[in-house]
Design an enzyme around this catalytic site. Structure first.
Site, PDB file in Angstrom:
ATOM      1  N   THR A  99     -29.952 -12.126 -36.485  1.00  0.00           N
ATOM      2  CA  THR A  99     -30.109 -13.628 -36.483  1.00  0.00           C
ATOM      3  C   THR A  99     -30.288 -14.383 -36.474  1.00  0.00           C
ATOM      4  OG1 THR A  99     -27.524 -13.435 -37.186  1.00  0.00           O
ATOM      5  CG2 THR A  99     -28.965 -12.030 -38.943  1.00  0.00           C
ATOM      6  N   GLY A 100     -30.153 -14.276 -34.676  1.00  0.00           N
ATOM      7  CA  GLY A 100     -30.965 -15.279 -33.401  1.00  0.00           C
ATOM      8  C   GLY A 100     -32.023 -16.571 -33.635  1.00  0.00           C
ATOM      9  N   ILE A 101     -31.659 -16.619 -33.075  1.00  0.00           N
ATOM     10  CA  ILE A 101     -33.437 -17.870 -32.865  1.00  0.00           C
ATOM     11  C   ILE A 101     -34.508 -17.196 -32.465  1.00  0.00           C
ATOM     12  CG2 ILE A 101     -32.610 -18.707 -31.055  1.00  0.00           C
ATOM     13  CD1 ILE A 101     -34.089 -21.366 -32.230  1.00  0.00           C
ATOM     14  N   ARG A 127     -23.004  -9.116 -35.875  1.00  0.00           N
ATOM     15  CA  ARG A 127     -22.031  -8.882 -36.994  1.00  0.00           C
ATOM     16  C   ARG A 127     -22.442  -9.614 -38.111  1.00  0.00           C
ATOM     17  NH1 ARG A 127     -18.162 -12.643 -32.990  1.00  0.00           N
ATOM     18  NH2 ARG A 127     -20.767 -14.115 -32.554  1.00  0.00           N
ATOM     19  N   ASP A 172     -19.873  -4.785 -34.300  1.00  0.00           N
ATOM     20  CA  ASP A 172     -19.360  -5.978 -33.671  1.00  0.00           C
ATOM     21  C   ASP A 172     -19.499  -4.812 -32.513  1.00  0.00           C
ATOM     22  OD1 ASP A 172     -18.771  -6.842 -31.265  1.00  0.00           O
ATOM     23  OD2 ASP A 172     -16.882  -8.071 -32.030  1.00  0.00           O
ATOM     24  N   LYS A 218     -30.712 -20.268 -17.072  1.00  0.00           N
ATOM     25  CA  LYS A 218     -29.732 -19.912 -15.867  1.00  0.00           C
ATOM     26  C   LYS A 218     -30.099 -19.228 -15.058  1.00  0.00           C
ATOM     27  CE  LYS A 218     -26.974 -19.930 -19.327  1.00  0.00           C
ATOM     28  NZ  LYS A 218     -28.131 -20.807 -20.576  1.00  0.00           N
ATOM     29  N   TYR A 239     -26.399 -13.371 -16.627  1.00  0.00           N
ATOM     30  CA  TYR A 239     -27.588 -12.742 -17.077  1.00  0.00           C
ATOM     31  C   TYR A 239     -27.933 -11.446 -15.921  1.00  0.00           C
ATOM     32  CZ  TYR A 239     -29.072 -16.746 -20.156  1.00  0.00           C
ATOM     33  OH  TYR A 239     -29.592 -17.306 -20.660  1.00  0.00           O
TER      34      TYR A 239
END
Length: 353
Positions: free
Chosen positions: A11-13, A34, A49, A112, A144
């Site tokens: 569901t993330g970008i 989730r 989860d 990062k 990471y």
């Protein structure tokens, strides 16, 4: 055999864009989150989860993916906790899933890797740009690196290939995402237009003047699929950006014009977004009511803290993509269109007026 993808963080970008791309290409796609979206055509939702090992095993034990794509992370109070939790999520998925058919696993991280984690972001001795995949890890804890180490260990143990993808700031469409510069700027511009406030660039002098780049979520998804299905993409880490460079002082007036605004003069002192939007919730709710928008909660659309981190960096940030280009990935995306396309989708979906 049909490709069967397990998109972790669907569901993330990044995960949402990747899952939709794979479905369009004929893959069988399982979307893990989730709270997965159950109304997206072609994506089989799996609600779990990643830190709940028993529940994860029950949910994934019958899935035999050919490919796993890790497109999610969690943020904790300290980087030590980030390392523990994010490595555990990757490890837990591998422990839970049937790996008998697994061919490839991909991990999405980001810059990062070169700039350091949240606690030491863009501080201390940093590599000169452009960022290249051959640069060594920084001598600091970084989740990471912890995620990569689990991926490498599992790939060696079970005999599948891997790829790591390092985007710059990701520009894409995802409602409720905690790191979304496009929808954050859309909310900010809308507030400025409705209240008459000046549309001031909220970042540093260096970010305003220096060359930089970003990563369209569609460009990232294309590279991930390429690496997962190409011999040249196996067991490699790749930077991924749009393929063009720009200066914010060039792009900012174009964003302003899209919203019918004039860009304000560059300020003498940095004016971050987080303080500006901290008390704008009531104003946004009024705008949502006025235009019958679908989301009255500003926190579901704007992540000012993350946009401030990206635009406030005191260093130049340019990414080299030669490695994947020489390996055969030739994708390109024009950066202004990355932003404008998201704005159009937000408008069409009635998230901005």
């Amino acid at each position: 055999m049909a490709h069967r993808a397990l998109v972790v963080g669907s569901t993330g970008i990044v995960g949402q864009t990747l899952a939709q791309r794979l479905v369009a290409a004929g893959w069988v796609v399982y979307g893990v989150a989730r709270k997965p979206q159950s109304d997206v055509s072609g994506i089989i939702p799996l609600a779990v989860d990643l830190l709940q090992k028993d529940a994860l095993r029950q949910t994934l034990s019958t899935i035999q993916p050919t490919h796993i794509f890790f497109c999610t992370w969690t943020r904790c109070a300290t980087e030590r906790e980030n390392c523990v939790a994010n490595a555990a999520m990757v490890r837990n998925v591998f422990d839970a899933v049937d790996k008998s058919s697994l061919q490839h696993a991909a991990l999405v991280t980001g810059l990062k890797h070169y700039l350091g984690p949240f606690e030491a972001y863009a501080k201390g001795a940093l590599p000169e740009t452009p960022f290249r995949e051959t640069m060594p890890r920084l001598d600091v804890e970084n989740f990471y690196y912890a995620q990569e180490d689990v991926l490498f260990q599992q790939a060696e143990k079970h005999g599948f290939s891997w790829s790591v993808h390092r985007p710059h700031t990701v520009v894409g469409y995802a409602i409720g995402n905690v790191m979304n510069i496009a929808s954050t700027l859309a909310v900010y511009a809308t507030l400025c237009r409705e209240t008459g406030a000046p549309f001031v660039f909220p970042g540093s002098t260096i970010q305003w003047h220096a060359l930089t780049d970003v990563t369209d979520a569609r460009q990232l998804a294309a590279q991930i699929e390429w690496a997962a299905t190409s011999a040249a993409g196996r067991n490699q880490a790749f930077n991924v950006v749009n393929g063009d460079v720009f200066r914010w002082k060039w792009l900012w007036p174009q964003i302003a014009a899209w919203f019918g605004l004039e860009a304000a003069s560059f300020p003498e002192d940095i004016q971050p977004l987080e303080p500006k939007l901290a008390h704008a919730g009531a104003q946004w709710a009024q705008i949502a009511e006025k235009y019958t928008l679908r989301e009255a909660d500003i926190t579901r659309l704007a992540s000012a803290w993350h946009t401030d981190a990206d635009l406030g960096r005191p260093i130049e940030s340019v990414t080299d993509m030669s490695k994947s280009r020489m390996a055969g990935f030739t994708g390109y995306q024009y950066t202004p269109h990355s932003f404008f396309d998201v704005f159009e989708r937000l408008k069409a979906g009635r998230f901005i007026p």
